[in-house]
Scaffold this motif. Structure first.
Motif, short mmCIF file in Angstrom:
data_model
loop_
_atom_site.label_atom_id
_atom_site.label_comp_id
_atom_site.label_asym_id
_atom_site.label_seq_id
_atom_site.Cartn_x
_atom_site.Cartn_y
_atom_site.Cartn_z
N ILE A 175 0.85 -1.19 0.00
CA ILE A 175 0.00 0.00 0.00
C ILE A 175 0.89 1.24 0.00
CG2 ILE A 175 -1.89 -1.14 1.23
CD1 ILE A 175 -1.01 0.49 3.74
N ARG A 176 0.31 2.36 -0.39
CA ARG A 176 0.96 3.67 -0.25
C ARG A 176 0.30 4.34 0.96
NH1 ARG A 176 0.24 6.45 -5.85
NH2 ARG A 176 0.96 8.22 -4.64
N PRO A 177 0.88 4.19 2.15
CA PRO A 177 0.17 4.59 3.37
C PRO A 177 -0.14 6.07 3.47
CG PRO A 177 2.45 4.07 3.85
CD PRO A 177 2.20 3.67 2.44
N TRP A 178 0.70 6.93 2.93
CA TRP A 178 0.49 8.38 3.08
C TRP A 178 0.29 9.02 1.72
CZ3 TRP A 178 -1.09 8.74 7.62
CH2 TRP A 178 -0.53 7.99 8.65
N TRP A 179 -0.68 8.48 0.96
CA TRP A 179 -1.03 9.04 -0.33
C TRP A 179 -1.21 10.53 -0.17
CZ3 TRP A 179 -4.82 11.97 -2.40
CH2 TRP A 179 -4.94 11.96 -3.79
N PRO A 180 -0.72 11.36 -1.04
CA PRO A 180 -0.21 11.13 -2.40
C PRO A 180 1.27 10.82 -2.48
CG PRO A 180 -0.38 13.48 -2.05
CD PRO A 180 -0.86 12.80 -0.77
N PHE A 181 1.94 10.71 -1.33
CA PHE A 181 3.37 10.37 -1.37
C PHE A 181 3.56 8.97 -1.93
CE2 PHE A 181 2.86 13.46 2.10
CZ PHE A 181 3.61 14.50 1.55
N LYS A 182 4.66 8.74 -2.58
CA LYS A 182 4.88 7.49 -3.31
C LYS A 182 5.47 6.37 -2.45
CE LYS A 182 4.54 9.37 -7.71
NZ LYS A 182 3.17 9.28 -8.10
N ASP A 183 5.85 6.64 -1.22
CA ASP A 183 6.42 5.61 -0.36
C ASP A 183 5.44 4.45 -0.21
OD1 ASP A 183 8.65 7.20 0.06
OD2 ASP A 183 7.82 8.10 1.87
N GLU A 184 5.97 3.23 -0.19
CA GLU A 184 5.13 2.03 -0.08
C GLU A 184 5.53 1.20 1.12
OE1 GLU A 184 5.73 -0.04 -3.78
OE2 GLU A 184 4.06 1.00 -4.73
N ILE A 185 4.56 0.48 1.63
CA ILE A 185 4.82 -0.56 2.62
C ILE A 185 4.38 -1.86 1.97
CG2 ILE A 185 4.21 -1.52 4.86
CD1 ILE A 185 3.55 1.26 5.82
N LYS A 186 5.29 -2.81 1.89
CA LYS A 186 4.92 -4.11 1.32
C LYS A 186 5.80 -5.19 1.93
CE LYS A 186 7.36 -2.87 -2.92
NZ LYS A 186 7.22 -2.82 -4.37
N TRP A 187 5.27 -6.39 1.81
CA TRP A 187 5.98 -7.53 2.36
C TRP A 187 5.86 -8.69 1.39
CZ3 TRP A 187 5.44 -11.38 6.75
CH2 TRP A 187 6.66 -11.56 7.41
N ARG A 188 5.91 -9.94 1.86
CA ARG A 188 6.01 -11.08 0.95
C ARG A 188 4.85 -12.06 0.97
NH1 ARG A 188 11.70 -12.79 3.19
NH2 ARG A 188 12.41 -10.69 3.50
N ILE A 189 3.79 -11.78 1.67
CA ILE A 189 2.70 -12.76 1.75
C ILE A 189 1.85 -12.67 0.48
CG2 ILE A 189 0.63 -13.46 3.02
CD1 ILE A 189 1.96 -12.43 5.56
N ARG A 190 1.92 -13.68 -0.34
CA ARG A 190 1.19 -13.70 -1.61
C ARG A 190 -0.30 -13.96 -1.36
NH1 ARG A 190 4.37 -12.15 -5.20
NH2 ARG A 190 6.48 -12.92 -5.34
N THR A 191 -1.13 -13.20 -2.04
CA THR A 191 -2.58 -13.36 -1.91
C THR A 191 -2.97 -14.77 -2.36
OG1 THR A 191 -2.92 -11.02 -2.31
CG2 THR A 191 -4.82 -12.46 -2.65
N GLY A 192 -3.62 -15.52 -1.48
CA GLY A 192 -4.04 -16.89 -1.78
C GLY A 192 -2.95 -17.92 -1.61
N GLY A 193 -1.77 -17.50 -1.21
CA GLY A 193 -0.65 -18.42 -1.05
C GLY A 193 -0.68 -19.16 0.28
N LYS A 194 0.32 -20.02 0.47
CA LYS A 194 0.39 -20.84 1.69
C LYS A 194 0.50 -19.99 2.96
CE LYS A 194 2.50 -24.83 -0.51
NZ LYS A 194 3.70 -25.66 -0.61
N THR A 195 1.32 -18.94 2.89
CA THR A 195 1.50 -18.11 4.08
C THR A 195 0.20 -17.39 4.44
OG1 THR A 195 3.81 -17.81 3.44
CG2 THR A 195 2.94 -16.33 5.12
N GLU A 196 -0.54 -16.92 3.44
CA GLU A 196 -1.83 -16.29 3.76
C GLU A 196 -2.77 -17.29 4.41
OE1 GLU A 196 -5.70 -13.90 2.08
OE2 GLU A 196 -4.06 -14.24 0.69
N LYS A 197 -2.75 -18.53 3.94
CA LYS A 197 -3.60 -19.56 4.56
C LYS A 197 -3.21 -19.76 6.02
CE LYS A 197 -4.69 -21.89 0.29
NZ LYS A 197 -4.42 -22.98 -0.62
N ILE A 198 -1.91 -19.75 6.31
CA ILE A 198 -1.45 -19.88 7.69
C ILE A 198 -1.94 -18.70 8.51
CG2 ILE A 198 0.59 -19.87 9.18
CD1 ILE A 198 2.01 -21.48 6.90
N VAL A 199 -1.82 -17.48 7.97
CA VAL A 199 -2.31 -16.28 8.66
C VAL A 199 -3.80 -16.42 8.93
CG1 VAL A 199 -2.76 -13.80 8.40
CG2 VAL A 199 -0.52 -14.74 7.76
#
Length: 151
Positions: A109-133
């Motif tokens: 996500i871009r937490p402080w829109w309109p600034f371009k800084d992003e926060i992201k990580w590695r949990i793929r949507t629908g992936g194994k890690t998301e299922k664990i979460v």
């Protein structure tokens, strides 16, 4: 994140904060659940965004733009704090919970829109890690639910 993970995260937040709620608990629960899906109104395939009435909005804004920012979250929360205080906390919890969940994905996500800084990580949507979460959130929510019942 998938619908079910957002939903389960909202249930977790509801159960975590419900004992401290001093106003109508039904309003609290309903607002958190509705607001957890609001950030995705900018995407036509989402649960909320699939409604045709939102198509013009989706032509104008980009997915994971302003609707996926704490800028908008805080602005709306402040509005509610001054004009409809009973909605401020549940709105913030539902909306911010969605943003935090989406910040864990590679799209982030871009937490402080309109600034371009992003926060992201590695949990793929629908992936194994998301299922664990998802399953961890289910388990912790069950524990919180039992704790509320026993108190």
């Amino acid at each position: 994140m998938m619908f079910r993970t957002h939903f389960t995260a909202a249930i977790f937040l509801i159960l975590l904060f419900l004992p401290a709620v001093t106003f109508n608990k039904f309003i609290f629960i309903a607002v958190v659940l509705i607001c957890t899906f609001l950030p995705d109104i900018d995407m036509s395939q989402s649960y909320m965004g699939k409604h045709k009435i939102l198509r013009p909005l989706q032509w104008v804004v980009k997915h994971r733009g302003i609707f996926h920012s704490f800028t908008l979250t805080l602005a709306i929360t402040l509005f509610f704090m001054f004009y409809v205080p009973v909605l401020a906390l549940p709105f913030f919890l539902g909306y911010a919970g969605h943003l935090i969940s989406d910040s864990l994905t590679p799209e982030g996500i871009r937490p402080w829109w309109p600034f371009k800084d992003e926060i992201k990580w590695r949990i793929r949507t629908g992936g194994k890690t998301e299922k664990i979460v998802f399953y961890v959130l289910c388990l912790v929510s069950l524990i919180l639910f039992i704790r509320i019942l026993l108190s």
